[in-house]
Structure formats: structure tokens, C-alpha cells
Design a protein around this motif. Structure first.
Motif, PDB file in Angstrom:
ATOM      1  N   GLN A  67       0.820  -1.202   0.000  1.00  0.00           N
ATOM      2  CA  GLN A  67       0.000   0.000   0.000  1.00  0.00           C
ATOM      3  C   GLN A  67       0.858   1.257   0.000  1.00  0.00           C
ATOM      4  O   GLN A  67       0.400   2.323  -0.343  1.00  0.00           O
ATOM      5  CB  GLN A  67      -0.921  -0.006   1.223  1.00  0.00           C
TER       6      GLN A  67
ATOM      7  N   LEU B  76     -15.571  -7.641  -7.123  1.00  0.00           N
ATOM      8  CA  LEU B  76     -14.840  -6.396  -6.877  1.00  0.00           C
ATOM      9  C   LEU B  76     -13.482  -6.448  -7.566  1.00  0.00           C
ATOM     10  O   LEU B  76     -13.076  -5.525  -8.280  1.00  0.00           O
ATOM     11  CB  LEU B  76     -14.650  -6.265  -5.367  1.00  0.00           C
TER      12      LEU B  76
ATOM     13  N   LEU C 171     -12.006  -4.022 -10.540  1.00  0.00           N
ATOM     14  CA  LEU C 171     -10.797  -3.211 -10.341  1.00  0.00           C
ATOM     15  C   LEU C 171      -9.732  -3.572 -11.367  1.00  0.00           C
ATOM     16  O   LEU C 171      -9.102  -2.697 -11.964  1.00  0.00           O
ATOM     17  CB  LEU C 171     -10.255  -3.419  -8.923  1.00  0.00           C
TER      18      LEU C 171
ATOM     19  N   MET D  71     -10.718  -2.534 -14.939  1.00  0.00           N
ATOM     20  CA  MET D  71     -10.635  -1.084 -15.084  1.00  0.00           C
ATOM     21  C   MET D  71      -9.178  -0.660 -15.275  1.00  0.00           C
ATOM     22  O   MET D  71      -8.862   0.164 -16.132  1.00  0.00           O
ATOM     23  CB  MET D  71     -11.237  -0.407 -13.846  1.00  0.00           C
ATOM     24  N   LYS D  72      -8.291  -1.277 -14.495  1.00  0.00           N
ATOM     25  CA  LYS D  72      -6.879  -0.912 -14.623  1.00  0.00           C
ATOM     26  C   LYS D  72      -6.321  -1.336 -15.973  1.00  0.00           C
ATOM     27  O   LYS D  72      -5.552  -0.600 -16.589  1.00  0.00           O
ATOM     28  CB  LYS D  72      -6.051  -1.564 -13.499  1.00  0.00           C
TER      29      LYS D  72
ATOM     30  N   LEU E  90      -3.279  -0.731  -6.433  1.00  0.00           N
ATOM     31  CA  LEU E  90      -3.656  -0.281  -5.089  1.00  0.00           C
ATOM     32  C   LEU E  90      -3.640   1.244  -4.994  1.00  0.00           C
ATOM     33  O   LEU E  90      -3.901   1.792  -3.933  1.00  0.00           O
ATOM     34  CB  LEU E  90      -2.705  -0.871  -4.047  1.00  0.00           C
ATOM     35  N   GLU E  91      -3.316   1.898  -6.087  1.00  0.00           N
ATOM     36  CA  GLU E  91      -3.223   3.347  -6.125  1.00  0.00           C
ATOM     37  C   GLU E  91      -2.447   3.877  -4.930  1.00  0.00           C
ATOM     38  O   GLU E  91      -2.964   4.604  -4.096  1.00  0.00           O
ATOM     39  CB  GLU E  91      -4.614   3.949  -6.253  1.00  0.00           C
TER      40      GLU E  91
ATOM     41  N   GLN F 198      -5.663  13.145 -10.137  1.00  0.00           N
ATOM     42  CA  GLN F 198      -6.724  12.576  -9.310  1.00  0.00           C
ATOM     43  C   GLN F 198      -6.242  12.214  -7.916  1.00  0.00           C
ATOM     44  O   GLN F 198      -6.923  12.429  -6.939  1.00  0.00           O
ATOM     45  CB  GLN F 198      -7.203  11.288  -9.966  1.00  0.00           C
ATOM     46  N   LEU F 199      -5.064  11.627  -7.848  1.00  0.00           N
ATOM     47  CA  LEU F 199      -4.658  10.960  -6.610  1.00  0.00           C
ATOM     48  C   LEU F 199      -3.492  11.628  -5.895  1.00  0.00           C
ATOM     49  O   LEU F 199      -3.129  11.226  -4.795  1.00  0.00           O
ATOM     50  CB  LEU F 199      -4.292   9.495  -6.903  1.00  0.00           C
ATOM     51  N   HIS F 200      -2.897  12.613  -6.522  1.00  0.00           N
ATOM     52  CA  HIS F 200      -1.811  13.385  -5.895  1.00  0.00           C
ATOM     53  C   HIS F 200      -0.704  12.511  -5.342  1.00  0.00           C
ATOM     54  O   HIS F 200      -0.151  12.802  -4.290  1.00  0.00           O
ATOM     55  CB  HIS F 200      -2.340  14.267  -4.754  1.00  0.00           C
TER      56      HIS F 200
ATOM     57  N   LEU G 163      -8.284   3.448  -0.573  1.00  0.00           N
ATOM     58  CA  LEU G 163      -8.229   2.056  -0.141  1.00  0.00           C
ATOM     59  C   LEU G 163      -7.652   1.940   1.266  1.00  0.00           C
ATOM     60  O   LEU G 163      -8.185   1.232   2.115  1.00  0.00           O
ATOM     61  CB  LEU G 163      -7.379   1.278  -1.142  1.00  0.00           C
ATOM     62  N   ILE G 164      -6.563   2.692   1.508  1.00  0.00           N
ATOM     63  CA  ILE G 164      -5.878   2.634   2.796  1.00  0.00           C
ATOM     64  C   ILE G 164      -6.823   3.033   3.926  1.00  0.00           C
ATOM     65  O   ILE G 164      -6.812   2.469   5.011  1.00  0.00           O
ATOM     66  CB  ILE G 164      -4.639   3.555   2.765  1.00  0.00           C
TER      67      ILE G 164
ATOM     68  N   GLU H 258     -10.433   0.405   3.764  1.00  0.00           N
ATOM     69  CA  GLU H 258     -10.306  -1.004   4.136  1.00  0.00           C
ATOM     70  C   GLU H 258     -10.508  -1.226   5.631  1.00  0.00           C
ATOM     71  O   GLU H 258     -11.275  -2.118   6.017  1.00  0.00           O
ATOM     72  CB  GLU H 258      -8.930  -1.533   3.698  1.00  0.00           C
TER      73      GLU H 258
ATOM     74  N   LEU I 218     -10.003  13.120  -1.812  1.00  0.00           N
ATOM     75  CA  LEU I 218      -9.388  12.146  -2.717  1.00  0.00           C
ATOM     76  C   LEU I 218     -10.369  11.006  -2.911  1.00  0.00           C
ATOM     77  O   LEU I 218     -11.074  10.608  -1.993  1.00  0.00           O
ATOM     78  CB  LEU I 218      -8.100  11.583  -2.126  1.00  0.00           C
ATOM     79  N   LEU I 219     -10.396  10.502  -4.122  1.00  0.00           N
ATOM     80  CA  LEU I 219     -11.282   9.377  -4.405  1.00  0.00           C
ATOM     81  C   LEU I 219     -10.504   8.417  -5.283  1.00  0.00           C
ATOM     82  O   LEU I 219     -10.162   8.758  -6.415  1.00  0.00           O
ATOM     83  CB  LEU I 219     -12.530   9.885  -5.128  1.00  0.00           C
ATOM     84  N   ASP I 220     -10.184   7.249  -4.752  1.00  0.00           N
ATOM     85  CA  ASP I 220      -9.450   6.300  -5.605  1.00  0.00           C
ATOM     86  C   ASP I 220     -10.403   5.249  -6.170  1.00  0.00           C
ATOM     87  O   ASP I 220     -11.583   5.213  -5.818  1.00  0.00           O
ATOM     88  CB  ASP I 220      -8.253   5.686  -4.877  1.00  0.00           C
ATOM     89  N   SER I 221      -9.885   4.422  -7.055  1.00  0.00           N
ATOM     90  CA  SER I 221     -10.759   3.480  -7.778  1.00  0.00           C
ATOM     91  C   SER I 221     -11.499   2.558  -6.839  1.00  0.00           C
ATOM     92  O   SER I 221     -12.674   2.279  -7.017  1.00  0.00           O
ATOM     93  CB  SER I 221      -9.949   2.626  -8.739  1.00  0.00           C
ATOM     94  N   TYR I 222     -10.781   2.076  -5.815  1.00  0.00           N
ATOM     95  CA  TYR I 222     -11.392   1.098  -4.908  1.00  0.00           C
ATOM     96  C   TYR I 222     -12.611   1.709  -4.222  1.00  0.00           C
ATOM     97  O   TYR I 222     -13.696   1.116  -4.204  1.00  0.00           O
ATOM     98  CB  TYR I 222     -10.351   0.641  -3.887  1.00  0.00           C
TER      99      TYR I 222
ATOM    100  N   LEU J  31     -15.422   2.351  -6.568  1.00  0.00           N
ATOM    101  CA  LEU J  31     -16.130   1.112  -6.903  1.00  0.00           C
ATOM    102  C   LEU J  31     -17.044   0.692  -5.754  1.00  0.00           C
ATOM    103  O   LEU J  31     -18.172   0.245  -5.980  1.00  0.00           O
ATOM    104  CB  LEU J  31     -15.128   0.003  -7.219  1.00  0.00           C
ATOM    105  N   MET J  32     -16.544   0.858  -4.517  1.00  0.00           N
ATOM    106  CA  MET J  32     -17.374   0.497  -3.360  1.00  0.00           C
ATOM    107  C   MET J  32     -18.640   1.355  -3.340  1.00  0.00           C
ATOM    108  O   MET J  32     -19.741   0.848  -3.086  1.00  0.00           O
ATOM    109  CB  MET J  32     -16.586   0.724  -2.061  1.00  0.00           C
TER     110      MET J  32
ATOM    111  N   GLN K  73     -20.872   0.352  -6.205  1.00  0.00           N
ATOM    112  CA  GLN K  73     -21.499  -0.934  -5.907  1.00  0.00           C
ATOM    113  C   GLN K  73     -22.641  -0.750  -4.906  1.00  0.00           C
ATOM    114  O   GLN K  73     -23.707  -1.330  -5.050  1.00  0.00           O
ATOM    115  CB  GLN K  73     -20.444  -1.873  -5.331  1.00  0.00           C
TER     116      GLN K  73
ATOM    117  N   PHE L  98     -15.597  10.193 -12.579  1.00  0.00           N
ATOM    118  CA  PHE L  98     -14.792   9.032 -12.203  1.00  0.00           C
ATOM    119  C   PHE L  98     -15.706   7.863 -11.823  1.00  0.00           C
ATOM    120  O   PHE L  98     -15.485   6.713 -12.208  1.00  0.00           O
ATOM    121  CB  PHE L  98     -13.886   9.430 -11.040  1.00  0.00           C
TER     122      PHE L  98
ATOM    123  N   TRP M 103     -17.290   3.471 -13.968  1.00  0.00           N
ATOM    124  CA  TRP M 103     -17.588   2.075 -13.635  1.00  0.00           C
ATOM    125  C   TRP M 103     -18.786   1.575 -14.415  1.00  0.00           C
ATOM    126  O   TRP M 103     -18.904   0.390 -14.713  1.00  0.00           O
ATOM    127  CB  TRP M 103     -17.825   1.904 -12.136  1.00  0.00           C
TER     128      TRP M 103
END
Lengths: 263, 374
Positions: free
Chosen positions: A89, A124, A128, A131-132, A166-167, A198-200, B28-29, B32, B59-63, B66-67, B70, B89, B93
């Protein structure tokens, strides 16, 4: 020097290799630099000057002979021991030759980090992963191929997808565009720039690709003479008079690439 | 402000409806470990009356996206607001098309396919060993007329690796087997008062049978596996292709030196192993049966005719030849992945040892009436 806004701190690092016969080869001589969070740092240098070694030291695959490396304000060891997050991570790594697991197909390679951190809901994972794969420009039916059946460019893309799945907050890329055709290489730059918006995340990338340096990197570190001779935004690097910089950045091809760069 | 953790805040709207505000870093971090948040999200996601406010998301990540997607039931809820990039974003999905899973074949058909595969794979293997053997014969013929092309350095390397470096282990194993064999036979012979026949038993079994077999099994385990792995890694690192591109024949440069070297070195090793085993046997016989080493060595040529040694040498040459051939065959079968490397190396050792023992049986039948002094 080591604050919370610093993603990677390299503190007086020496790297020396000894061949056991008393010959010592110094690769890094007292390197210090700090890479701020959200930075895209390019690492350039001549072949064999220890760029990959420095990258390996940041990941913790290799221990420097002297000095310390800090990740997110903690020493590397402490950071990885921190039970709330796993190494996966923390950083995504793209190795030079992809380093895909040869026994697993593309899908399982990309899904591997997800399964490792305990995500086991198949639907899930499927979403994921696909998509990647789409993001890095692969077709979804490539997912069932084994690494041995992929071309060099596809291996790079799958490896990137795995590094990104895991971005992570920190992305370490070893020559991400080497072996890609110019279009794929441009796609890669655009993809990374978009994900970065998006994720910085923080990126450290080793590259020889001048386009990547120009279009992607916020700062460039030049490794020469076993030292970091400069760690500045590109225009400042171009103004530097070091012989390696002159050779690398002021040859005719480089001049063409950098023509439109604002000083 | 990036860095803060995620939250799900419940609000009451002016019209009395329920509002959910998502705040913080949805990554995700963070998500989870926050099982409660995920549970709540899932519980309320399908409720059409809830108003969703994503403006507080940093921040918005893919995981996480998706949650959320969903939880919403794979579509946007009736009432939602947020930053355009986040909504965009999330909408991605909806556009993702998953490939259709490959349909599973019915059991009977699958069994049929598997059996067919095993059947054809067996013949493939036999065919490819024969091809390799044929190529080897052609190469040998070629070398007869082109003596300069003989790959001496490669042969010499293999002789050193498979022969010289195996001296220690073969001597040790031979010596121990000699002691054990001598000890066990001595106990039996003592009962019948036929102590002197220990020389016949040891001499015959070791020189004709055990020496060549032990050496062959050790070499198959030691060098056969190494040869398979070496050729396999050369496939993985594309060295085989590089050789082909340079116009160098695989069989001439890789297979032939190994086969020739093992065919030469295994008889020598088997003599060495037999000597060590006899030495162990002599020591043991001297200790238990009072048969001195002089008596043993004096009687040995009489008890074991020379033809037994020659049979042993012939067997060893054949064993060496086949071990190297099988090792190379499996080496070329390795596909560029780790699993295949492990499997084929195992197969190589198992096949080599099996073939050695089968050939030993054939030799036993062929030379049934040769070499006995009775």
C-alpha cells in the motif's frame, strides 16, 4: 529536513560495493535530497551510474552502506513495520523488465496485490482489475494471456497496471517508457498525468526519455560523479553548466525536444 | 485538505429527507479498515430517498469509487451532487464492460481432452527424444569430417562439472554402501560358514551392478537436473534464440558436448565409485570376518572375471549417454515461466533415473550368461 510534507528523504547516503578482495566501488557518495509529496521527480544519469540502485534503496531491497532513507517522515524500516499499512500500500513499483509472475496470467498478476491485502470479493477484484487494464490500454481479452505470450510493451503495461492497482501514495518507476513506441510512451505520460491529478501521489521515475522529463516531471534530479548534482525543475537544470548536463540536455535532439519549454 | 480520514455524515435535509455527506480521503488505505463506514454505505446505498453529497470528498481512488458505485447498485442514485471530476470518475464504472467468462467444458469432454492430451504428449516426447538422438548422430557424423568443429571447451567443462566435482559425493556414497553391504552379507555368510564368499558377493554386485548404478543415479540427480535447468534458463533469457540467430546449432553446441562428456565421464566415475565401495567392503570384512585386505585383493580377480568390469563400463557409458540426452530433451521443453522450469527439472531427474534402471534390467537380461565363473 524530514517533515511530513516530505515523501522521500534521502539523508547522506553512501553506497559502496566491495568485491571481497579489497576493491571498493563507490556508487553513491553522500547523497542527500528530499522529494516533496505530490512531486513527480525524474532521475537521470549516465548508464550504470546507480539510478536503479538508488531506487532499490528507496524500496528497501538494498541497504545503503551509510546514511538513512525516510519514507513519509519515518525511517524505511519503521514505515514498513507500521502495522496499519503494508509495503504494497505504501509504494507501487514498476521494474525495468516488468517482473511479472510468469506462472500467473495477466489477470492474476494484476489482482495479486489486491488478494494479498485481503480483498477476496471476486466481483470487486474483477472490476478493479479490468478497469486498470483498460486504463493502461490493454484489451480485456488479453487478461488470460501468460506473461511469456506478451510483447515487451504489453509487459510494461501489465506491470504498470499491477503497480497502480492499489493506487499507492508513492510510485517508483524504473524506465517506464523504455521499449515503448512513441505513441504508447505518450499515452503513458498522459495516463500518469491524469492519475496524478486525481490521486496526488508522489512519483520517482528513472528515465532517459526526454519527452517524459519535459511533459511529466515537476523536478529532475541529475545523478553524476556519484552525486546528485542538481535537483531542480527542468528549466533550472537546463541552465546548469555541468559537463554531463551539457552532454545530456544540450545535444541537437534534446534541443529539439526542449525548444518549446518555457524558461 | 488531503490527509484527513474519511467520514460518512448523516444530515437531515430541509424537506425532511435523509442526506449522506461523504467527507475526507476516500482511499483504499482508509476505507479497508473502516468496516463500519463500508457497512453503512452498503445499507443506505440502495435507498432511493437518500440524497448523496460528495462535495466534501478530497481524494477518491478506484477502490472507494467502486465500493460507492457498488453500494448504489451500479448506477447513480436519484439525488446526488459532487465535484464533476469525482462524478465522472464514478460514472466510468458504469461504462466498464467485463468480458464474458470462458464457458466451462462438461466433465466428460474435459476428461476426454485430458486423456487425449496425455496420450499425444507421450508420443510427442518419444518423437522429440528420437529427433534429438537423430540430430546427435548427424552431428557426430558431421564432426567426423570436421574435426576442428568439435566443441572441446564445452566437453571439457562438462567433464569437470559432472565428473571431477562429483568425485567426493560418489566416493562417500560408494564407501558407505560398501560397508553396509559387506556387513549385512557377512552376518548371513557366518551362519553357513561361507565367509570366504564375501569376496564373490561384494566383487560381483559392486563391479557389475552397484557401482555403475550408484554413479548413474547420483549423476542423474546432480548433473542431469543442472543440465535441464541450464537449458531452461537459456530459453527464459532468450540465449537459445541468440544462438540460433548466430547460426549455431543447439544440438551441436549444447547437447553433443553434454552427451559426449557424460558418456566419457560416467564409466570413470563408476570405476571410482566401485573402488570406494570395495574399499568400504574390505574394511568391513576385515573387521567382522577376519578376511585381510591382501586375501581380498588376491582373490578378487578370480571371483570376478574381467568381463564383469567391461559390462559395468559399457552400462555406464550408455547410462551417461541417456542421462544427458534426457536432461537436454526436458531442458528444451521448458517454457519461459517458473512453474515449467520446476516441473521439467523434476521430470528430467525422474525420467533419467527410471530409464537408467530400465536399461539396467535390459542389460541384466542381455548378459545373463556372461561373466560368471561357475
Amino acid at each position: 529536513m524530514i517533515g511530513t510534507a516530505v515523501a522521500i528523504g534521502i539523508d547522506h547516503v553512501w553506497t559502496q560495493f566491495s568485491d571481497g578482495l579489497g576493491n571498493v566501488k563507490t556508487v553513491h557518495q553522500d547523497i542527500s535530497m528530499s522529494i516533496a509529496k505530490g512531486e513527480i521527480a525524474g532521475l537521470v544519469g549516465a548508464s550504470g551510474c546507480g539510478k536503479t540502485t538508488l531506487l532499490r534503496e528507496i524500496i528497501g531491497l538494498q541497504v545503503p552502506s551509510q546514511g538513512k532513507i525516510y519514507l513519509m517522515g519515518q525511517t524505511l524500516g519503521d514505515y514498513l513495520k507500521d502495522s496499519t499499512k503494508t509495503a504494497a500500500q505504501v509504494c507501487g513499483v514498476l521494474f525495468q523488465r516488468g517482473a511479472l509472475f510468469s506462472a500467473l496470467d495477466v489477470f492474476e498478476n494484476v489482482a495479486f496485490p489486491l488478494r494479498e491485502i485481503g480483498i477476496n470479493e471476486e466481483r470487486l477484484i474483477e472490476h478493479l482489475v479490468f478497469m486498470k487494464l483498460v486504463t493502461v490500454g490493454l484489451n480485456s481479452h488479453d487478461a488470460w494471456l501468460k506473461p511469456a505470450e506478451l510483447s515487451g510493451g504489453m509487459i510494461k503495461r501489465v506491470a504498470l497496471a499491477r503497480a497502480l492497482i492499489l493506487e499507492p501514495g508513492l510510485l517508483l518507476l524504473d524506465e517506464p517508457t523504455a521499449g515503448l513506441d512513441p505513441i504508447a510512451s505518450q499515452d503513458f505520460v498522459d495516463l500518469l498525468a491524469e492519475l496524478h491529478r486525481q490521486l496526488h501521489f508522489t512519483v520517482v521515475l528513472v528515465t532517459h526519455d526526454l519527452d517524459v522529463l519535459r511533459d511529466l516531471c515537476t523536478k529532475v534530479a541529475v545523478l553524476a560523479d556519484q552525486k546528485i548534482i542538481a535537483f531542480e525543475p527542468l528549466p533550472a537544470i537546463l541552465a546548469c553548466g555541468h559537463p554531463f548536463v551539457r552532454e545530456f540536455f544540450h545535444n541537437p535532439r534534446a534541443k529539439r525536444v526542449f525548444r518549446n519549454l518555457r524558461r | 485538505m488531503p490527509g484527513q480520514t474519511l467520514r460518512l455524515i448523516e444530515t437531515r435535509l430541509e424537506n425532511g429527507g435523509l442526506g449522506m455527506a461523504l467527507v475526507g480521503d476516500w482511499t483504499l488505505i482508509n476505507l479497508e479498515p473502516a468496516k463500519e463506514v463500508a457497512k453503512k454505505l452498503r445499507a443506505l446505498g440502495a435507498d432511493p430517498d437518500v440524497h448523496w453529497d460528495l462535495n466534501g470528498v478530497d481524494l477518491l481512488d478506484s477502490y472507494s469509487a467502486l465500493m460507492i458505485w457498488q453500494a448504489w447498485g451500479w448506477r447513480f442514485p436519484a439525488s446526488v451532487q459532487g465535484k464533476p471530476e469525482h462524478l465522472c470518475f464514478l460514472a466510468r464504472w458504469g461504462q466498464l464492460e467485463l468480458p464474458q467468462p470462458v464457458p466451462q467444458l462438461p466433465f466428460v469432454q474435459l476428461m476426454g481432452l485430458t486423456i487425449n492430451k496425455m496420450y499425444s504428449s507421450f508420443f510427442d516426447q518419444v518423437l522429440s527424444v528420437l529427433t534429438l538422438l537423430g540430430q546427435l548422430v548427424l552431428d557426430l557424423g558431421h564432426l567426423l569430417f570436421n574435426v576442428k568443429a568439435i566443441p572441446w571447451p564445452d566437453i571439457s567443462n562438462t567433464v569437470y562439472d559432472a565428473g571431477v566435482r562429483a568425485l567426493g559425493i560418489t566416493a562417500l556414497v560408494g564407501f558407505l554402501i560398501g560397508i553396509v553391504l559387506s556387513y549385512l552379507s557377512a552376518l548371513q555368510l557366518k551362519m553357513f560358514g561361507g565367509e570366504i564368499f564375501i569376496i564373490n558377493i561384494l566383487g560381483m554386485s559392486i563391479i557389475r551392478e552397484l557401482g555403475p548404478l550408484l554413479a548413474a543415479i547420483l549423476v542423474a540427480g546432480r548433473s542431469g537436473s543442472a543440465m535441464t535447468a541450464q537449458i531452461g534458463i537459456m530459453r527464459v533469457t532468450e540465449e537459445l534464440d541468440a544462438l540460433s540467430a548466430l547460426g549455431i546449432s543447439h544440438s551441436l553446441r549444447l547437447v553433443l558436448p553434454k552427451v559426449v562428456a557424460l558418456a566419457v565421464v560416467l564409466p570413470l566415475l563408476s570405476v571410482w565409485t566401485s573402488a570406494a565401495a570395495l574399499f568400504g567392503g574390505i574394511l568391513s570384512a576385515q573387521g567382522i570376518l577376519d578376511i585381510s585386505y591382501k586375501q581380498f585383493l588376491f582373490k578378487l580377480p578370480e571371483a570376478v572375471p574381467l568381463s564383469n568390469l567391461l559390462i559395468g563400463l559399457l552400462k555406464s557409458t550408455t547410462f551417461g549417454f541417456s542421462i544427458a540426452l534426457i536432461a537436454c530433451h526436458f531442458g528444451f521443453r521448458i517454457k519461459p515461466n517458473t512453474e515449467s522450469l520446476g516441473n521439467e527439472t523434476t521430470n528430467s531427474v525422474v525420467a533419467a533415473i527410471t530409464v537408467v534402471i530400465m536399461m539396467d534390467a535390459v542389460f541384466a537380461i542381455l548378459f545373463m550368461n556372461v561373466g560368471f565363473s561357475l
